[in-house]
Design an enzyme around this catalytic site. Structure first.
Site, PDB file in Angstrom:
ATOM      1  CB  THR A   6      14.500  17.398  -1.251  1.00  0.00           C
ATOM      2  OG1 THR A   6      13.991  17.865  -0.186  1.00  0.00           O
ATOM      3  CG2 THR A   6      14.211  15.664  -0.787  1.00  0.00           C
ATOM      4  CB  CYS A  52     -19.019  -9.757  -1.859  1.00  0.00           C
ATOM      5  SG  CYS A  52     -16.870  -9.458  -2.219  1.00  0.00           S
ATOM      6  N   GLY A  99      11.853  18.857   2.147  1.00  0.00           N
ATOM      7  CA  GLY A  99      12.232  19.444   2.638  1.00  0.00           C
ATOM      8  C   GLY A  99      11.639  20.562   3.767  1.00  0.00           C
ATOM      9  CG  HIS A 132     -13.794  -8.826  -2.957  1.00  0.00           C
ATOM     10  ND1 HIS A 132     -14.668  -8.127  -4.105  1.00  0.00           N
ATOM     11  CD2 HIS A 132     -12.343  -8.345  -4.189  1.00  0.00           C
ATOM     12  CE1 HIS A 132     -14.060  -7.097  -4.757  1.00  0.00           C
ATOM     13  NE2 HIS A 132     -12.944  -7.430  -5.175  1.00  0.00           N
ATOM     14  CD  GLU A 169      11.125   9.869   2.738  1.00  0.00           C
ATOM     15  OE1 GLU A 169      12.131  10.174   1.577  1.00  0.00           O
ATOM     16  OE2 GLU A 169       9.888   8.896   2.717  1.00  0.00           O
ATOM     17  CG  ASP A 182      18.654  14.985   0.031  1.00  0.00           C
ATOM     18  OD1 ASP A 182      20.126  15.646   0.538  1.00  0.00           O
ATOM     19  OD2 ASP A 182      18.054  14.790   0.882  1.00  0.00           O
ATOM     20  CB  ALA A 209      15.294  12.400   9.556  1.00  0.00           C
ATOM     21  CG  LEU A 246      12.520   9.912  -4.118  1.00  0.00           C
ATOM     22  CD1 LEU A 246      11.386  10.239  -4.647  1.00  0.00           C
ATOM     23  CD2 LEU A 246      12.423   9.742  -1.960  1.00  0.00           C
ATOM     24  CD  GLU A 277     -17.039  -9.402   1.437  1.00  0.00           C
ATOM     25  OE1 GLU A 277     -17.721  -8.351   1.195  1.00  0.00           O
ATOM     26  OE2 GLU A 277     -16.177 -10.118   0.997  1.00  0.00           O
TER      27      GLU A 277
END
Length: 349
Positions: A206, A89, A294, A53, A292, A210, A159, A214, A55
């Site tokens: 999609t 920590c 449609g 971490h 992402e 498409d 887009a 991904l 610290e």
């Protein structure tokens, strides 16, 4: 010598914390700075998941450990108080007798949530809390959303053309591939975005029209978990999303047996779909998701007011007709030009 304020050192913590994302996830990325007589003598940020971490890295960077009894440590998030993949920590701070700790914000994780602060105070350490609190929360927005609201941080992405369309009208003779709207540089940025999030989600249409992978093939980084909405299991078995190369979750109304890297989860598609999806992603411990899909998938999350950020790319082309982009209301956060594409980022404020 200029006397710096708590805010000055906390800003440095935030700069350091940014270096730990996304490799620290699902841990938060924290920045830590150690100050002695108004001089920074050590600093660090969260290592890749499972590593040190912030610290620990900050303490390790201090050459003369005897000075730690006289320093102030700044951390952007409350020091942990429990054993996970690494020791607490807060115990390290106590071990080195650091007398003062300035903390950006409390940790929302139930196993910490004030316990680290309490442990420090019980040993006589002076604790200052909530310095640049909102900025520190924003630096780990995924982590905070996941633990406070029991759902992933939700990013909408699409887009659209200059005339406001996200796709052409498809017919059965059209090739199974995307109708590209943006340029190769925008697409590379999208793959960078994917590498920064835990999951990515698309709808049935999609997935079928498409046949997307991904993944992050145009950028170095971890592939997100793929989420596919497929109520009646219409996506063909030879679809890229079902190839079992990446962990994929199919959300459906039909019962189906899961297998390696391909998980089937059932929901009621007649009742509050986005909330049920969020519950599944929370169960799989996915702190963030890019939607992402449609128009229908995106609009469902918008209408349900279940989104945190929208990234809207506008390409330098027109379709004249087609499927219109989603409609939404958000606060414009930033604008960017990517060669001849535009990127607008909105927040759901």
């Amino acid at each position: 010598m200029v006397q710096h304020t708590h805010e000055t050192y906390m800003k440095r913590c935030l700069q350091l914390a940014a270096n730990g994302l996304p490799i620290a996830m699902p841990n938060p990325s924290v920045g830590a700075v150690i100050v002695h007589n108004n001089v920074i003598i050590g600093e660090g940020y969260t290592s890749a998941y499972g590593g040190n971490h912030a610290e620990v890295n900050a303490v390790n960077s201090v050459t003369d450990k005897s000075l730690l009894k006289e320093v102030t440590m700044y951390v952007s998030l409350e020091p942990c108080s429990h054993f996970g993949k690494t020791p607490p920590c807060s115990d390290l701070i106590i071990k080195h007798q650091i007398p003062k700790v300035v903390i950006g914000t409390m940790d929302p994780f139930a196993k910490v949530a004030g316990k680290g602060i309490e442990k420090l105070q019980n040993t006589g350490c002076e604790v200052v809390l909530d310095v640049l609190k909102e900025e520190c929360i924003a630096s780990n927005k995924r982590f905070f959303t996941f633990h406070q609201y029991k759902r992933p941080y939700i990013i909408l992405k699409w887009a659209q053309t200059k005339d406001g369309f996200i796709d052409k009208i498809r017919n059965e003779n059209d090739p199974i591939q995307p109708n590209w709207i943006t340029n190769e540089f925008s697409r590379q940025l999208v793959h960078k975005y994917r590498s920064e999030e835990a999951a990515i989600l698309v709808g049935t249409n999609t997935a079928i029209t498409d046949n997307p992978k991904l993944n992050t093939r145009d950028w170095h980084g971890k592939n997100p978990v793929r989420i596919v909405l497929d109520r009646t299991l219409r996506v063909p078995s030879n679809n890229e999303l079902l190839d079992q190369t990446i962990k994929t979750i199919v959300i459906t109304a039909a019962e189906h047996e899961s297998r390696e890297n391909l998980h089937f989860e059932t929901i009621d598609f007649s009742n509050n779909i986005p909330t049920q999806i969020c519950a599944i992603l929370y169960k799989h411990e996915l702190q963030s998701v890019i939607i992402e899909g449609g128009k229908q998938t995106l609009q469902t999350f918008i209408d349900g007011n279940l989104w945190d950020e929208a990234r809207v790319f506008t390409g330098n082309i027109s379709f004249q007709e087609g499927i219109e982009a989603p409609t939404f209301h958000g606060k414009l956060h930033s604008k960017q030009t990517i060669i001849d594409d535009l990127l607008d980022i909105y927040t759901n404020d």
